[in-house]
Write a protein that holds these residues in place. Structure first.
Motif, PDB file in Angstrom:
ATOM      1  N   ASN A 189       1.765 -11.569  10.343  1.00  0.00           N
ATOM      2  CA  ASN A 189       1.720 -10.114  10.182  1.00  0.00           C
ATOM      3  C   ASN A 189       2.247  -9.377  11.410  1.00  0.00           C
ATOM      4  O   ASN A 189       2.960  -8.373  11.294  1.00  0.00           O
ATOM      5  CB  ASN A 189       0.285  -9.663   9.900  1.00  0.00           C
ATOM      6  CG  ASN A 189      -0.193 -10.127   8.536  1.00  0.00           C
ATOM      7  OD1 ASN A 189       0.606 -10.343   7.634  1.00  0.00           O
ATOM      8  ND2 ASN A 189      -1.502 -10.287   8.388  1.00  0.00           N
ATOM      9  N   ASN A 209       3.308  -6.195   2.908  1.00  0.00           N
ATOM     10  CA  ASN A 209       2.742  -6.190   4.273  1.00  0.00           C
ATOM     11  C   ASN A 209       3.855  -6.109   5.322  1.00  0.00           C
ATOM     12  O   ASN A 209       4.682  -5.215   5.253  1.00  0.00           O
ATOM     13  CB  ASN A 209       1.837  -7.407   4.450  1.00  0.00           C
ATOM     14  CG  ASN A 209       0.738  -7.425   3.390  1.00  0.00           C
ATOM     15  OD1 ASN A 209       0.119  -6.409   3.132  1.00  0.00           O
ATOM     16  ND2 ASN A 209       0.528  -8.569   2.754  1.00  0.00           N
ATOM     17  N   TRP A 223       4.732   1.672   4.358  1.00  0.00           N
ATOM     18  CA  TRP A 223       3.299   1.774   4.643  1.00  0.00           C
ATOM     19  C   TRP A 223       2.922   3.258   4.686  1.00  0.00           C
ATOM     20  O   TRP A 223       3.711   4.091   5.135  1.00  0.00           O
ATOM     21  CB  TRP A 223       2.985   1.156   6.005  1.00  0.00           C
ATOM     22  CG  TRP A 223       2.958  -0.338   6.044  1.00  0.00           C
ATOM     23  CD1 TRP A 223       3.969  -1.189   5.700  1.00  0.00           C
ATOM     24  CD2 TRP A 223       1.863  -1.151   6.477  1.00  0.00           C
ATOM     25  NE1 TRP A 223       3.565  -2.490   5.884  1.00  0.00           N
ATOM     26  CE2 TRP A 223       2.279  -2.499   6.362  1.00  0.00           C
ATOM     27  CE3 TRP A 223       0.578  -0.877   6.954  1.00  0.00           C
ATOM     28  CZ2 TRP A 223       1.447  -3.570   6.708  1.00  0.00           C
ATOM     29  CZ3 TRP A 223      -0.244  -1.944   7.300  1.00  0.00           C
ATOM     30  CH2 TRP A 223       0.186  -3.274   7.170  1.00  0.00           C
TER      31      TRP A 223
END
Ligand code: MN3
Length: 238
Positions: A106, A181, A203
Motif C-alpha cells: 500500500n 487502493n 481517493w
C-alpha cells in the motif's frame, strides 16, 4: 531532497523505476552503513499548492502532498527496512509484490503513484489536448480523443471506493482501466497490466473538500490540468 530538474530528468525513466532516489546518503549516518537498497523520496511538488485552482483547490493539494503523500513515503521506507528489501528499484518490488506485506504494498504504491501524479498536472488550460504520437495512438486505439476521455472517465467514476484510473501501454497498445487502493499496473497480479503514462487519484482525499460526493465533476475538471507534455515523455520512455 533531489532538486526539481533532476527529478524531471529522472522521471523520464519511469519504466526503469528511477522515480526512486538511490540511497545516496548511505555513509551519512551510522545506522545506514552497509545498506545497499534504495529508499523512496518525497519528491518536490514542482508548483504552488494553488497552481491547479479551478480544478483542484490549494487546501486539498497541501493536505494531499504534505500529509497523505508524506505518510506513504515514510511508511514505505519503514516497511523496506522492516522487511529487509534489497530490490534495485520500485519496478522490481512491484514485479514481485506478492512477496511483501500489505503495508509495503500500500505504501510503496502510494509513494510511487503520487510521485507520478504530481508530474501529470499543470495549471488549467483551455482546450487542453495531447498532440504528437500520444494523440495518434489515442485516435488509433480509442477512435478519438473524446472517446478516450469517455472511457477513462468511466474507469475513474466506476472504481468502487478508493483507487486510481490509468492510461497504460501494453504491447504497443493503449488501454484504460482502474486499480484498487494504491495498486498500480506495474504490480504482479493486478488485472490491469502495462506501463502507466497517465493516472488519476480517485481517493476521496483527492477531491472531497471541493467536490464532496461529485466525483464525476472532479474527473471532468481533470481534463483541463493534464500535463500532456509529461504524458508524452512517459509514452516515449523505454
Ligand atoms: Mn492520494
Amino acid at each position: 531532497m533531489a532538486n526539481r530538474r533532476n527529478f524531471i530528468k529522472n522521471s523520464l525513466g519511469l519504466a526503469a523505476g528511477v522515480l526512486l532516489a538511490k540511497n545516496s546518503t548511505a555513509t551519512a549516518s551510522l545506522s545506514s552503513l552497509g545498506q545497499t537498497g534504495f529508499k523512496f523520496e518525497q519528491v518536490p511538488l514542482g508548483y504552488a499548492y494553488n497552481a491547479l485552482e479551478g480544478a483542484i483547490d490549494a487546501t486539498t493539494m497541501q493536505i494531499h502532498y504534505e500529509k497523505h503523500y508524506g505518510t506513504y513515503v515514510k511508511n514505505a521506507n519503514d516497511a523496506l527496512v522492516d522487511e529487509k528489501v534489497q530490490a534495485k528499484d520500485a519496478k522490481a518490488i512491484f514485479a514481485s509484490i506478492d512477496k511483501y506485506s500489505s503495508k509495503l504494498r500500500n505504501n510503496a504504491g502510494g509513494a510511487f503513484n503520487h510521485a507520478m501524479f504530481w508530474t501529470l498536472l499543470r495549471s488549467p488550460k483551455v482546450d487542453n489536448k495531447p498532440t504528437g504520437s500520444v494523440l495518434q495512438a489515442i485516435n488509433k486505439d480509442f477512435g478519438g480523443f473524446d472517446q478516450f476521455k469517455e472511457q477513462f472517465a468511466k474507469a475513474a467514476t466506476s472504481q468502487f471506493g478508493s483507487g486510481w484510473a490509468w492510461l497504460v501501454v501494453e504491447n504497443g497498445k493503449l488501454k484504460v482501466g482502474g486499480t484498487a487502493n494504491q495498486d498500480n499496473p506495474l504490480m504482479k497480479g493486478v488485472a490491469l497490466q502495462g506501463k502507466p503514462i497517465l493516472g488519476l487519484d480517485v481517493w476521496e482525499h483527492a477531491y472531497y473538500l471541493k467536490y464532496q460526493n461529485k466525483r464525476p465533476d472532479y474527473v471532468g475538471n481533470f481534463w483541463s490540468i493534464v500535463n500532456w507534455d509529461q504524458v508524452q515523455k512517459y509514452y516515449d520512455a523505454k
